[in-house]
Design a protein around this motif. Structure first.
Motif, PDB file in Angstrom:
ATOM      1  N   TRP A  79      -4.505   9.455  -8.368  1.00 30.15           N
ATOM      2  CA  TRP A  79      -4.132   9.179  -9.750  1.00 30.15           C
ATOM      3  C   TRP A  79      -4.708   7.855 -10.246  1.00 30.15           C
ATOM      4  CZ3 TRP A  79      -3.073  12.683 -13.049  1.00 30.15           C
ATOM      5  CH2 TRP A  79      -2.577  13.902 -12.601  1.00 30.15           C
ATOM      6  N   ALA A  80      -4.886   6.899  -9.356  1.00 30.42           N
ATOM      7  CA  ALA A  80      -5.530   5.643  -9.759  1.00 30.42           C
ATOM      8  C   ALA A  80      -6.978   5.908 -10.162  1.00 30.42           C
ATOM      9  CB  ALA A  80      -5.466   4.625  -8.625  1.00 30.42           C
ATOM     10  N   LEU A  81      -7.663   6.765  -9.419  1.00 35.63           N
ATOM     11  CA  LEU A  81      -9.044   7.117  -9.780  1.00 35.63           C
ATOM     12  C   LEU A  81      -9.089   7.944 -11.058  1.00 35.63           C
ATOM     13  CD1 LEU A  81     -10.493   7.871  -6.246  1.00 35.63           C
ATOM     14  CD2 LEU A  81     -11.093   5.958  -7.742  1.00 35.63           C
ATOM     15  N   VAL A  82      -8.123   8.853 -11.237  1.00 40.60           N
ATOM     16  CA  VAL A  82      -8.056   9.612 -12.491  1.00 40.60           C
ATOM     17  C   VAL A  82      -7.912   8.641 -13.652  1.00 40.60           C
ATOM     18  CG1 VAL A  82      -6.632  11.190 -13.880  1.00 40.60           C
ATOM     19  CG2 VAL A  82      -7.136  11.746 -11.495  1.00 40.60           C
ATOM     20  N   HIS A  83      -7.007   7.677 -13.501  1.00 40.86           N
ATOM     21  CA  HIS A  83      -6.783   6.693 -14.565  1.00 40.86           C
ATOM     22  C   HIS A  83      -8.046   5.890 -14.849  1.00 40.86           C
ATOM     23  CE1 HIS A  83      -5.246   2.943 -16.404  1.00 40.86           C
ATOM     24  NE2 HIS A  83      -4.448   3.782 -17.020  1.00 40.86           N
ATOM     25  N   VAL A 130      -1.663   8.684 -20.865  1.00 37.08           N
ATOM     26  CA  VAL A 130      -1.401   7.493 -20.050  1.00 37.08           C
ATOM     27  C   VAL A 130       0.014   7.540 -19.481  1.00 37.08           C
ATOM     28  CG1 VAL A 130      -1.177   4.971 -20.115  1.00 37.08           C
ATOM     29  CG2 VAL A 130      -3.137   6.084 -21.185  1.00 37.08           C
ATOM     30  N   THR A 131       0.970   8.022 -20.269  1.00 40.67           N
ATOM     31  CA  THR A 131       2.342   8.160 -19.784  1.00 40.67           C
ATOM     32  C   THR A 131       2.409   9.136 -18.615  1.00 40.67           C
ATOM     33  OG1 THR A 131       3.263   7.657 -21.953  1.00 40.67           O
ATOM     34  CG2 THR A 131       4.691   8.844 -20.426  1.00 40.67           C
ATOM     35  N   LEU A 132       1.731  10.261 -18.733  1.00 43.23           N
ATOM     36  CA  LEU A 132       1.718  11.250 -17.652  1.00 43.23           C
ATOM     37  C   LEU A 132       1.086  10.674 -16.379  1.00 43.23           C
ATOM     38  CD1 LEU A 132       0.760  14.456 -19.641  1.00 43.23           C
ATOM     39  CD2 LEU A 132       2.965  13.940 -18.586  1.00 43.23           C
ATOM     40  N   MET A 133      -0.035   9.977 -16.538  1.00 42.99           N
ATOM     41  CA  MET A 133      -0.669   9.368 -15.364  1.00 42.99           C
ATOM     42  C   MET A 133       0.247   8.321 -14.741  1.00 42.99           C
ATOM     43  SD  MET A 133      -4.678   8.997 -16.380  1.00 42.99           S
ATOM     44  CE  MET A 133      -4.437   8.573 -18.110  1.00 42.99           C
ATOM     45  N   GLY A 134       0.897   7.531 -15.579  1.00 47.29           N
ATOM     46  CA  GLY A 134       1.809   6.507 -15.081  1.00 47.29           C
ATOM     47  C   GLY A 134       2.956   7.110 -14.294  1.00 47.29           C
ATOM     48  N   ARG A 135       3.483   8.214 -14.760  1.00 52.02           N
ATOM     49  CA  ARG A 135       4.572   8.890 -14.048  1.00 52.02           C
ATOM     50  C   ARG A 135       4.109   9.398 -12.686  1.00 52.02           C
ATOM     51  NH1 ARG A 135       7.197  12.352 -18.981  1.00 52.02           N
ATOM     52  NH2 ARG A 135       8.229  10.606 -19.992  1.00 52.02           N
ATOM     53  N   GLU A 136       2.914   9.967 -12.659  1.00 50.75           N
ATOM     54  CA  GLU A 136       2.385  10.465 -11.381  1.00 50.75           C
ATOM     55  C   GLU A 136       2.124   9.322 -10.406  1.00 50.75           C
ATOM     56  OE1 GLU A 136       2.279  13.600 -10.392  1.00 50.75           O
ATOM     57  OE2 GLU A 136       3.092  14.185 -12.325  1.00 50.75           O
ATOM     58  N   ILE A 137       1.608   8.221 -10.915  1.00 45.68           N
ATOM     59  CA  ILE A 137       1.379   7.050 -10.056  1.00 45.68           C
ATOM     60  C   ILE A 137       2.708   6.514  -9.536  1.00 45.68           C
ATOM     61  CG2 ILE A 137       0.641   4.632 -10.091  1.00 45.68           C
ATOM     62  CD1 ILE A 137      -1.687   5.570 -11.946  1.00 45.68           C
ATOM     63  N   GLN A 138       3.696   6.442 -10.388  1.00 42.41           N
ATOM     64  CA  GLN A 138       5.012   5.956  -9.995  1.00 42.41           C
ATOM     65  C   GLN A 138       5.633   6.868  -8.925  1.00 42.41           C
ATOM     66  OE1 GLN A 138       7.890   5.853 -13.212  1.00 42.41           O
ATOM     67  NE2 GLN A 138       8.562   3.822 -12.532  1.00 42.41           N
ATOM     68  N   LYS A 139       5.537   8.174  -9.102  1.00 51.69           N
ATOM     69  CA  LYS A 139       6.055   9.107  -8.098  1.00 51.69           C
ATOM     70  C   LYS A 139       5.349   8.900  -6.757  1.00 51.69           C
ATOM     71  CE  LYS A 139       5.861  12.957 -10.731  1.00 51.69           C
ATOM     72  NZ  LYS A 139       5.885  14.406 -11.005  1.00 51.69           N
ATOM     73  N   ALA A 140       4.036   8.694  -6.803  1.00 53.15           N
ATOM     74  CA  ALA A 140       3.269   8.493  -5.570  1.00 53.15           C
ATOM     75  C   ALA A 140       3.689   7.208  -4.861  1.00 53.15           C
ATOM     76  CB  ALA A 140       1.770   8.470  -5.879  1.00 53.15           C
ATOM     77  N   VAL A 141       3.901   6.145  -5.637  1.00 53.01           N
ATOM     78  CA  VAL A 141       4.307   4.859  -5.051  1.00 53.01           C
ATOM     79  C   VAL A 141       5.654   4.995  -4.357  1.00 53.01           C
ATOM     80  CG1 VAL A 141       5.077   2.516  -5.611  1.00 53.01           C
ATOM     81  CG2 VAL A 141       2.950   3.383  -6.579  1.00 53.01           C
ATOM     82  N   PHE A 142       6.625   5.561  -5.058  1.00 52.63           N
ATOM     83  CA  PHE A 142       7.976   5.604  -4.525  1.00 52.63           C
ATOM     84  C   PHE A 142       8.188   6.678  -3.466  1.00 52.63           C
ATOM     85  CE2 PHE A 142       8.713   3.210  -8.466  1.00 52.63           C
ATOM     86  CZ  PHE A 142       9.266   2.073  -7.880  1.00 52.63           C
ATOM     87  N   SER A 143       7.276   7.620  -3.370  1.00 53.03           N
ATOM     88  CA  SER A 143       7.383   8.618  -2.306  1.00 53.03           C
ATOM     89  C   SER A 143       6.512   8.260  -1.107  1.00 53.03           C
ATOM     90  CB  SER A 143       7.012  10.008  -2.826  1.00 53.03           C
ATOM     91  OG  SER A 143       5.645  10.046  -3.183  1.00 53.03           O
ATOM     92  N   GLY A 144       5.769   7.157  -1.213  1.00 57.73           N
ATOM     93  CA  GLY A 144       4.928   6.713  -0.105  1.00 57.73           C
ATOM     94  C   GLY A 144       3.690   7.553   0.110  1.00 57.73           C
ATOM     95  N   ARG A 145       3.229   8.209  -0.933  1.00 59.58           N
ATOM     96  CA  ARG A 145       2.058   9.078  -0.832  1.00 59.58           C
ATOM     97  C   ARG A 145       0.800   8.318  -1.253  1.00 59.58           C
ATOM     98  NH1 ARG A 145       2.596  14.714  -0.426  1.00 59.58           N
ATOM     99  NH2 ARG A 145       0.386  14.350  -0.142  1.00 59.58           N
ATOM    100  N   SER A 146       0.203   7.634  -0.311  1.00 61.85           N
ATOM    101  CA  SER A 146      -0.969   6.816  -0.637  1.00 61.85           C
ATOM    102  C   SER A 146      -2.142   7.657  -1.121  1.00 61.85           C
ATOM    103  CB  SER A 146      -1.376   5.967   0.566  1.00 61.85           C
ATOM    104  OG  SER A 146      -1.644   6.778   1.683  1.00 61.85           O
TER     105      SER A 146
END
Length: 83
Positions: A48-52, A26-42
């Motif tokens: 990653w939301a679907l993976v989660h 869950v921590t790894l998925m959260g980090r990837e989601i956070q990177k996607a949000v802050f880099s603007g990569r929808s």
């Protein structure tokens, strides 16, 4: 146009389940989601939301499925999925 393969999201979720303890996964998925949000990569965010979602239990609730219908043209559906 970028496309998300739903079979890939399920495979990644399963791989996380096999390789890591739940808290770490869950921590790894959260980090990837956070990177996607802050880099603007929808596209990465959606992936990653679907993976989660698949990691947490597999299927999405009907309301979420309905909301995702807007983006269905960007998904390659897993042949095992029946909608």
């Amino acid at each position: 146009m970028l496309v998300i393969n739903t079979a890939d999201t399920k495979a990644v979720a399963e791989e996380l389940r096999v390789r890591y303890q739940p808290a770490r996964a869950v921590t790894l998925m959260g980090r990837e989601i956070q990177k996607a949000v802050f880099s603007g990569r929808s596209d990465d965010l959606m992936f990653w939301a679907l993976v989660h979602a698949h990691y947490r239990g597999g299927d999405l609730c009907p309301t979420t499925e309905e909301q995702l219908n807007t983006f269905r043209r960007f998904f390659i559906t897993d042949p095992t999925e029946i909608h």
